[in-house]
Design a protein around this motif. Structure first.
Motif, PDB file in Angstrom:
ATOM      1  N   ALA A   1       0.766  -1.164   0.140  1.00 41.16           N
ATOM      2  CA  ALA A   1      -0.126  -0.071  -0.010  1.00 41.16           C
ATOM      3  C   ALA A   1       0.705   1.349  -0.047  1.00 41.16           C
ATOM      4  N   MET A   2       1.999   1.242   0.776  1.00 45.60           N
ATOM      5  CA  MET A   2       3.028   2.234   0.894  1.00 45.60           C
ATOM      6  C   MET A   2       3.443   2.592  -0.726  1.00 45.60           C
ATOM      7  N   PHE A   3       4.008   1.661  -1.343  1.00 51.54           N
ATOM      8  CA  PHE A   3       4.233   1.588  -2.601  1.00 51.54           C
ATOM      9  C   PHE A   3       3.475   2.391  -3.593  1.00 51.54           C
ATOM     10  N   ALA A   4       2.260   1.926  -3.412  1.00 53.35           N
ATOM     11  CA  ALA A   4       1.228   2.421  -4.389  1.00 53.35           C
ATOM     12  C   ALA A   4       0.870   4.005  -4.202  1.00 53.35           C
ATOM     13  N   ALA A   5       0.955   4.191  -2.913  1.00 60.34           N
ATOM     14  CA  ALA A   5       0.779   5.613  -2.641  1.00 60.34           C
ATOM     15  C   ALA A   5       2.052   6.461  -2.957  1.00 60.34           C
ATOM     16  N   LEU A   6       3.250   5.996  -2.835  1.00 59.76           N
ATOM     17  CA  LEU A   6       4.316   6.576  -3.261  1.00 59.76           C
ATOM     18  C   LEU A   6       4.568   6.702  -4.478  1.00 59.76           C
ATOM     19  N   SER A   7       4.131   5.743  -5.485  1.00 59.40           N
ATOM     20  CA  SER A   7       4.066   5.720  -6.938  1.00 59.40           C
ATOM     21  C   SER A   7       3.173   7.212  -7.358  1.00 59.40           C
ATOM     22  N   ARG A   8       2.157   7.531  -6.391  1.00 60.14           N
ATOM     23  CA  ARG A   8       1.540   8.564  -7.086  1.00 60.14           C
ATOM     24  C   ARG A   8       2.049  10.176  -6.701  1.00 60.14           C
ATOM     25  N   GLU A   9       3.182   9.963  -5.927  1.00 59.94           N
ATOM     26  CA  GLU A   9       3.792  11.421  -5.671  1.00 59.94           C
ATOM     27  C   GLU A   9       4.358  11.906  -6.790  1.00 59.94           C
ATOM     28  N   ALA A  10       4.279  13.307  -6.968  1.00 60.62           N
ATOM     29  CA  ALA A  10       4.513  13.790  -8.270  1.00 60.62           C
ATOM     30  C   ALA A  10       5.983  14.677  -7.985  1.00 60.62           C
ATOM     31  N   ILE A  11       6.837  13.670  -7.885  1.00 62.23           N
ATOM     32  CA  ILE A  11       8.471  14.210  -7.784  1.00 62.23           C
ATOM     33  C   ILE A  11       8.892  13.696  -9.182  1.00 62.23           C
ATOM     34  N   ASP A  12      10.297  14.318  -9.216  1.00 66.18           N
ATOM     35  CA  ASP A  12      10.948  13.988 -10.638  1.00 66.18           C
ATOM     36  C   ASP A  12      11.390  12.654 -10.408  1.00 66.18           C
ATOM     37  N   TRP A  13      10.714  11.799 -10.519  1.00 67.09           N
ATOM     38  CA  TRP A  13      11.205  10.285 -10.703  1.00 67.09           C
ATOM     39  C   TRP A  13      12.314  10.057 -11.733  1.00 67.09           C
ATOM     40  N   ALA A  14      12.527  10.619 -12.930  1.00 67.07           N
ATOM     41  CA  ALA A  14      13.626  10.378 -13.632  1.00 67.07           C
ATOM     42  C   ALA A  14      14.971  10.629 -13.008  1.00 67.07           C
ATOM     43  N   ARG A  15      14.877  11.260 -11.948  1.00 71.07           N
ATOM     44  CA  ARG A  15      15.973  11.603 -11.251  1.00 71.07           C
ATOM     45  C   ARG A  15      16.435  10.743  -9.987  1.00 71.07           C
ATOM     46  N   VAL A  16      15.407   9.635 -10.063  1.00 69.87           N
ATOM     47  CA  VAL A  16      15.299   8.661  -8.751  1.00 69.87           C
ATOM     48  C   VAL A  16      15.763   7.222  -9.216  1.00 69.87           C
ATOM     49  N   THR A  17      16.769   6.708  -8.415  1.00 68.93           N
ATOM     50  CA  THR A  17      17.359   5.387  -8.534  1.00 68.93           C
ATOM     51  C   THR A  17      16.757   4.437  -7.588  1.00 68.93           C
ATOM     52  N   VAL A  18      16.113   3.481  -7.736  1.00 69.55           N
ATOM     53  CA  VAL A  18      15.484   2.701  -6.792  1.00 69.55           C
ATOM     54  C   VAL A  18      16.035   1.243  -6.962  1.00 69.55           C
ATOM     55  N   THR A  19      16.457   0.722  -5.538  1.00 74.47           N
ATOM     56  CA  THR A  19      16.850  -0.329  -5.637  1.00 74.47           C
ATOM     57  C   THR A  19      16.306  -1.199  -4.424  1.00 74.47           C
ATOM     58  N   LEU A  20      16.895  -2.436  -3.957  1.00 71.50           N
ATOM     59  CA  LEU A  20      16.355  -3.445  -3.039  1.00 71.50           C
ATOM     60  C   LEU A  20      17.101  -3.553  -1.951  1.00 71.50           C
ATOM     61  N   VAL A  21      16.869  -3.695  -0.623  1.00 69.67           N
ATOM     62  CA  VAL A  21      17.594  -3.989   0.487  1.00 69.67           C
ATOM     63  C   VAL A  21      17.958  -5.528   0.422  1.00 69.67           C
ATOM     64  N   ASP A  22      17.008  -6.327   0.031  1.00 72.79           N
ATOM     65  CA  ASP A  22      17.512  -8.016   0.029  1.00 72.79           C
ATOM     66  C   ASP A  22      16.728  -8.427  -1.227  1.00 72.79           C
ATOM     67  N   GLU A  23      17.102  -9.466  -1.768  1.00 70.18           N
ATOM     68  CA  GLU A  23      16.375 -10.372  -2.581  1.00 70.18           C
ATOM     69  C   GLU A  23      16.501 -11.865  -2.572  1.00 70.18           C
ATOM     70  N   ARG A  24      15.658 -12.316  -2.920  1.00 75.88           N
ATOM     71  CA  ARG A  24      15.644 -14.005  -2.967  1.00 75.88           C
ATOM     72  C   ARG A  24      16.507 -14.265  -4.397  1.00 75.88           C
ATOM     73  N   MET A  25      17.245 -15.484  -4.442  1.00 74.17           N
ATOM     74  CA  MET A  25      17.659 -15.925  -5.564  1.00 74.17           C
ATOM     75  C   MET A  25      16.655 -16.705  -6.541  1.00 74.17           C
ATOM     76  N   VAL A  26      15.787 -15.823  -7.005  1.00 73.67           N
ATOM     77  CA  VAL A  26      14.680 -16.410  -7.868  1.00 73.67           C
ATOM     78  C   VAL A  26      14.656 -15.185  -9.120  1.00 73.67           C
TER      79      VAL A  26
END
Length: 238
Positions: free
Chosen positions: A54-79
């Protein structure tokens, strides 16, 4: 909403998960916008699981300059990202939508087969980013793990070492299922804003125990709480 403060923690309680999601999305967006204004770019590392959807969905609608943002993960499964357990898939479906579809995404997983080789490649990719991260959003399990710092993990001592030279390492643990890739403690605790997003009374009780004295290896979330360079902001809802 009720906020309390301690030397290493700022705890904010919300009446519902929806209220938390909206408030945290605004907080993250504001911090990313400040970073973009100051440096022309912002970096965000997020956790997986069902809690942040739900937080991701709300954040995706925030009108900032997303082209200047890099998103990554704190962890990941080997899948692969086609797998329903993939954190990269979760982020793609729930965060990298709407305005946030313009963001750059740096995954941790790659199809090299060997988890150690994959972790080395992911570490190199993270090292190319403008660090430290502007925002890190963590979750927590009922066993006291955060990121993929699992109690009993094969490389737990290394990934939670404040002097660890790697940005990403592989870890395996009985409670983890697949081998995992995780950002190491130094990458997490140097972030400008560190948020621990938890929901439910059970996790509130776990976190209360984690804030007590005790070995970090027993409840690895303690490593973040104790070594963070800025107070960890805890967002909790029932």
């Amino acid at each position: 909403m009720k906020a309390t403060e301690a030397p290493r923690v700022q705890w904010t309680e919300f009446g519902s998960g929806a209220e938390l999601a909206d408030a945290l999305a605004r907080k993250i967006a504001d911090r990313l916008a400040l970073a973009i204004a100051a440096r022309g770019h912002a970096t965000l590392a997020v956790s997986g699981g069902s809690t942040p959807k739900a937080m991701f969905a709300a954040l995706s609608r925030e009108a900032i300059d997303w082209a200047r943002v890099t998103v990554t993960l704190v962890d990941e499964r080997m899948v692969p990202p086609s797998d329903e357990r993939s954190n990269q898939r979760l982020v793609s479906l729930h965060l990298l939508q709407n305005h946030a579809a313009a963001a750059r995404c740096v995954p941790l997983y790659s199809a090299l087969g060997d988890v150690v080789a994959v972790s080395a490649l992911a570490s190199e990719a993270i090292d190319t980013l403008p660090l430290p991260f502007d925002v890190v959003v963590l979750g927590m399990g009922t066993d006291g793990h955060t990121a993929s710092f699992f109690p009993g993990g094969t490389t737990l001592a290394e990934v939670t070492d404040p002097a660890c030279p790697n940005s990403v390492m592989a870890i395996e643990a009985p409670g983890a299922g697949e081998p995992r890739l995780t950002l190491t403690l130094p990458r997490l605790v140097e972030a400008g804003l560190i948020v621990l997003h938890i929901e439910g009374d059970d996790k509130k009780a776990v976190l209360a125990r984690a804030r007590e004295n005790g070995p970090e290896a027993d409840m690895p979330v303690r490593s973040v709480l104790r070594h963070a360079r800025t107070p960890v902001e805890i967002y909790w809802a029932p």
